[in-house]
Design an enzyme around this catalytic site. Structure first.
Site, PDB file in Angstrom:
ATOM      1  N   LYS A 189       0.935  -1.192   0.013  1.00 59.98           N
ATOM      2  CA  LYS A 189       0.082   0.062   0.081  1.00 59.98           C
ATOM      3  C   LYS A 189       0.955   1.221   0.125  1.00 59.98           C
ATOM      4  CE  LYS A 189      -2.537   3.222   1.839  1.00 59.98           C
ATOM      5  NZ  LYS A 189      -2.099   4.443   1.154  1.00 59.98           N
ATOM      6  N   GLY A 242       6.447   5.033   8.758  1.00 65.09           N
ATOM      7  CA  GLY A 242       5.328   6.195   8.570  1.00 65.09           C
ATOM      8  C   GLY A 242       5.323   6.717  10.129  1.00 65.09           C
ATOM      9  N   SER A 243       4.166   7.226  10.304  1.00 60.05           N
ATOM     10  CA  SER A 243       4.186   8.175  11.658  1.00 60.05           C
ATOM     11  C   SER A 243       3.639   7.259  12.626  1.00 60.05           C
ATOM     12  CB  SER A 243       3.041   9.196  11.374  1.00 60.05           C
ATOM     13  OG  SER A 243       1.641   8.454  11.501  1.00 60.05           O
ATOM     14  N   THR A 246      -0.126   6.140  13.374  1.00 60.68           N
ATOM     15  CA  THR A 246      -0.447   5.123  12.478  1.00 60.68           C
ATOM     16  C   THR A 246       0.311   3.925  13.020  1.00 60.68           C
ATOM     17  OG1 THR A 246      -0.609   6.749  10.570  1.00 60.68           O
ATOM     18  CG2 THR A 246      -0.554   4.359  10.141  1.00 60.68           C
ATOM     19  N   GLY A 247       1.635   3.996  13.270  1.00 63.65           N
ATOM     20  CA  GLY A 247       1.979   2.670  14.025  1.00 63.65           C
ATOM     21  C   GLY A 247       1.253   2.162  14.903  1.00 63.65           C
ATOM     22  N   GLU A 265       8.725   1.460  11.476  1.00 62.30           N
ATOM     23  CA  GLU A 265       9.659   2.646  11.354  1.00 62.30           C
ATOM     24  C   GLU A 265       9.133   3.781  11.483  1.00 62.30           C
ATOM     25  OE1 GLU A 265      11.796   5.169  10.369  1.00 62.30           O
ATOM     26  OE2 GLU A 265      12.779   4.543   8.605  1.00 62.30           O
ATOM     27  N   CYS A 300      13.389  10.568   7.207  1.00 61.49           N
ATOM     28  CA  CYS A 300      13.073  10.129   8.711  1.00 61.49           C
ATOM     29  C   CYS A 300      14.465  10.173   9.594  1.00 61.49           C
ATOM     30  CB  CYS A 300      12.763   8.598   8.603  1.00 61.49           C
ATOM     31  SG  CYS A 300      13.657   7.472   7.810  1.00 61.49           S
ATOM     32  N   GLU A 399       8.499  15.532  15.614  1.00 58.62           N
ATOM     33  CA  GLU A 399       8.975  15.576  14.177  1.00 58.62           C
ATOM     34  C   GLU A 399       8.195  16.361  13.665  1.00 58.62           C
ATOM     35  OE1 GLU A 399       8.485  11.954  12.051  1.00 58.62           O
ATOM     36  OE2 GLU A 399      10.457  11.806  11.536  1.00 58.62           O
TER      37      GLU A 399
HETATM   38  P1  ADP Z   1       2.649  10.548   7.135  1.00 57.41           P
HETATM   39  O1  ADP Z   1       2.274  11.464   8.067  1.00 57.41           O
HETATM   40  O2  ADP Z   1       4.014  10.700   6.779  1.00 57.41           O
HETATM   41  O3  ADP Z   1       1.729  10.616   5.928  1.00 57.41           O
HETATM   42  P2  ADP Z   1       1.234   8.012   7.790  1.00 57.41           P
HETATM   43  O4  ADP Z   1       1.465   7.323   9.089  1.00 57.41           O
HETATM   44  O5  ADP Z   1      -0.158   8.779   7.926  1.00 57.41           O
HETATM   45  O6  ADP Z   1       2.412   9.316   7.792  1.00 57.41           O
HETATM   46  O7  ADP Z   1       1.343   7.299   6.256  1.00 57.41           O
HETATM   47  C1  ADP Z   1       2.179   6.536   6.120  1.00 57.41           C
HETATM   48  C2  ADP Z   1       1.484   5.536   5.391  1.00 57.41           C
HETATM   49  O8  ADP Z   1       0.592   4.775   6.449  1.00 57.41           O
HETATM   50  C3  ADP Z   1       0.712   5.672   4.131  1.00 57.41           C
HETATM   51  O9  ADP Z   1       0.789   4.750   3.188  1.00 57.41           O
HETATM   52  C4  ADP Z   1      -0.631   6.099   4.604  1.00 57.41           C
HETATM   53  O10 ADP Z   1      -1.476   5.760   3.414  1.00 57.41           O
HETATM   54  C5  ADP Z   1      -0.823   4.714   5.721  1.00 57.41           C
HETATM   55  N1  ADP Z   1      -2.114   4.977   6.502  1.00 57.41           N
HETATM   56  C6  ADP Z   1      -2.407   6.038   7.241  1.00 57.41           C
HETATM   57  N2  ADP Z   1      -3.133   6.038   8.198  1.00 57.41           N
HETATM   58  C7  ADP Z   1      -3.364   4.623   8.126  1.00 57.41           C
HETATM   59  C8  ADP Z   1      -4.196   3.508   8.849  1.00 57.41           C
HETATM   60  N3  ADP Z   1      -5.207   4.161   9.710  1.00 57.41           N
HETATM   61  N4  ADP Z   1      -3.895   2.378   8.633  1.00 57.41           N
HETATM   62  C9  ADP Z   1      -3.230   1.785   7.721  1.00 57.41           C
HETATM   63  N5  ADP Z   1      -2.263   2.796   7.293  1.00 57.41           N
HETATM   64  C10 ADP Z   1      -2.581   4.183   7.355  1.00 57.41           C
END
Ligand code: ADP
Length: 495
Positions: A189, A242-243, A246-247, A265, A300, A399
């Site tokens: 994704k 990612g963030s 979300t993690g 990460e 990152c 961050e």
């Molecule tokens: P950023 O703030 O850098 O965009 P995110 O964590 O939002 O960081 O995004 C990183 C990835 O995680 C992207 O591919 C985003 O679509 C995906 N993402 C965002 N929200 C969710 C979620 N609730 N569940 C799974 N994946 C997500």
């Protein structure tokens, strides 16, 4: 080397509407319609891509499950998998400029960096893990006489990979390379604002002979497609960059579903610590500026906190200022540009909010702090240095993910360590010193996945990258990256 003529031909080429890659075929969303792909270079609509649905994710997961379970990939010899992956790496290399330009139009990174860091590095990463595929052995345990203990490594199954927008190919390859070389199948994704190049390399993988269903890519929103992958009972391993928020959701989804292993990460607030005895302060200033300002800080491991010994503080900040002001924030497709666009209007607004808050607190904006090139219609920001930052400020704790450097003075090594470790993060760090003992003390004392000494960034594929504390768990890069994608199976035999 970037071929400028080819670059000019590619830069305004129309981009066909994108499609998912599921079970070896391009396909549109089953019912979610499309979403506009906005170019951060000028705010224009570059093309559209499917707004994936939970059904699209389910179709991709089911294709990956079937492809794993019937052994069309996991059942090949490692050498046969290697051959396909090497061919894929060659195709990525052969299309490097096309991929780099498409990626830059999609996410805004300056091409001088994107060309090397994206397709070229992705191809090298795929090649590294492909080459390793037939060089990994199991183990014979030092068990008691009369017994034989064997440790097999088995591919872990279906991998869900959720990746961000800052380096989609590089980070994507860090996940795909070892997962596929290990024999797993994948549902990927990409981020909403950087999907195009990952779709393209998935098509190239099919051209290279990767069997259908082994690599599937589903575009769309994280909360829909990403969440469906995280919740699935048929995904065995989830890898994510990612963030933090979300993690956290991914770990919750794992706990609610099948306890899939989750590797995260999650970025950082990495301290770049400059002692007065650094071997070359000019070099330290130049590299430190690039350590935060390349890709407009959307990295990152960016060295976003500069901890500088008070005796050299003013002189060093002056050097940094002149490096920052000499950087060209410009057209990301011009190879002379040293910092490209901010990925999205939302990210730009977030960067500016951090600066406004620092200004309101009375911190010193040494340079930058504002949007530039607004006439272009795109999203750009001047490299920004904020001095007099307190270790408790939001700018020192959170961050930003933009070209904003927080400068904090210190007096002693102990104080530097305390400030360096005083955040929730632990991804990267750097120490600038000519004192060998101090360098080694700092490597041990600073809590981070990587500590650079007298440099910043650039650690190659041979070493692992991963965070400690709330920067995550598990490792990308190096042979350690394989650990995520194998299950260990013991055979215990009475002789
Ligand atoms: P950023 O703030 O850098 O965009 P995110 O964590 O939002 O960081 O995004 C990183 C990835 O995680 C992207 O591919 C985003 O679509 C995906 N993402 C965002 N929200 C969710 C979620 N609730 N569940 C799974 N994946 C997500």
């Amino acid at each position: 080397m970037i071929d400028r003529e080819k670059l000019t031909a590619l830069r305004d080429a129309p981009v066909a509407p994108a499609a998912h890659v599921i079970d070896g075929a391009r396909c549109q969303a089953s019912g979610g319609g499309t979403m506009d792909v906005v170019s951060p270079l000028d705010g224009s609509v570059l093309t559209t891509m499917p707004r994936g649905t939970a059904d699209d994710a389910a179709a991709a997961i089911s294709a990956a499950r079937k492809a794993f379970d019937d052994g069309r990939w996991s059942g090949l010899s490692p050498a046969a998998r290697k051959a396909v992956l090497l061919k894929w790496a060659d195709l990525v290399d052969a299309h490097a400029l096309e991929l780099a330009v498409l990626g830059v139009r999609n996410n805004g990174t300056e091409i001088s960096m994107a060309f090397k860091a994206e397709p070229v590095s992705a191809a090298a990463t795929i090649r590294y893990f492909a080459e390793a595929a037939d060089k990994l052995y199991g183990e014979i345990a030092p068990a008691a006489p009369g017994t034989l203990g064997l440790v097999h490594r088995e591919p872990a199954g279906v991998v869900g990979a959720i990746v961000p927008w800052n380096f989609p190919l590089m980070i994507g390859a860090w996940k795909l390379g070892p997962a596929l070389a290990a024999g797993c199948t994948v549902v990927l994704k990409p981020a909403e604002t950087a999907s195009l190049t990952l779709l393209r390399i998935a098509e190239l993988a099919l051209d290279a002979g990767l069997p259908r269903g082994v690599l599937n890519v589903v575009t769309g929103e994280g909360a829909t497609v990403g969440a469906a992958i995280a919740e699935s009972m048929d995904v065995d391993v989830l890898v994510f960059t990612g963030s933090g928020p979300t993690g956290r959701r991914l770990l919750e989804a794992s706990a609610r579903s099948n306890f899939k292993r989750v590797y995260l990460e999650l970025g950082g607030k990495s301290p770049n610590i400059v002692f007065a005895d650094a071997p070359d302060l000019d070099e330290a200033a130049k590299v430190s500026a690039h350590g935060i300002f390349r890709n407009s800080g959307q990295v990152c491991v960016a060295g976003s906190r500069l901890l500088v010994e008070r005796t050299i503080h003013d002189a060093f900040v002056a050097k940094l200022k002149s490096v920052a002001e000499a950087m060209v924030v410009g057209d990301p497709l011009d190879p002379a540009t040293s910092a490209g666009a901010i990925n999205s209007e939302r990210q730009l607004a977030q960067n500016l909010r951090f600066v406004a808050e620092a200004r309101a607190k009375g911190r010193t904006i040494v340079t930058g702090g504002h949007r530039v090139r607004e006439d272009s219609g795109g999203f750009y920001m001047a490299p920004t240095i904020v001095a007099g930052v307190s270790p408790e400020d939001a700018l020192a704790q959170e961050e930003v993910f933009g070209p904003v450097l927080a400068v904090i003075p210190f007096d002693t090594e102990e104080e530097a360590v305390a400030i360096a470790n005083g955040t929730q993060f632990g991804l990267a760090a750097a120490v600038w010193t000519a004192n060998l003992s101090r360098a080694h003390r700092m490597i041990r004392a600073v809590k981070a996945g990587v500590v650079h000494v007298n440099t910043y960034g650039g650690a190659d594929i041979t070493v692992p990258l991963g965070g400690v504390k709330q920067s995550g768990n598990g490792h990308d890069k190096s042979l350690h990256a394989f650990d995520k994608f194998f299950d260990l199976k013991t055979a215990w035999i009475k002789l």
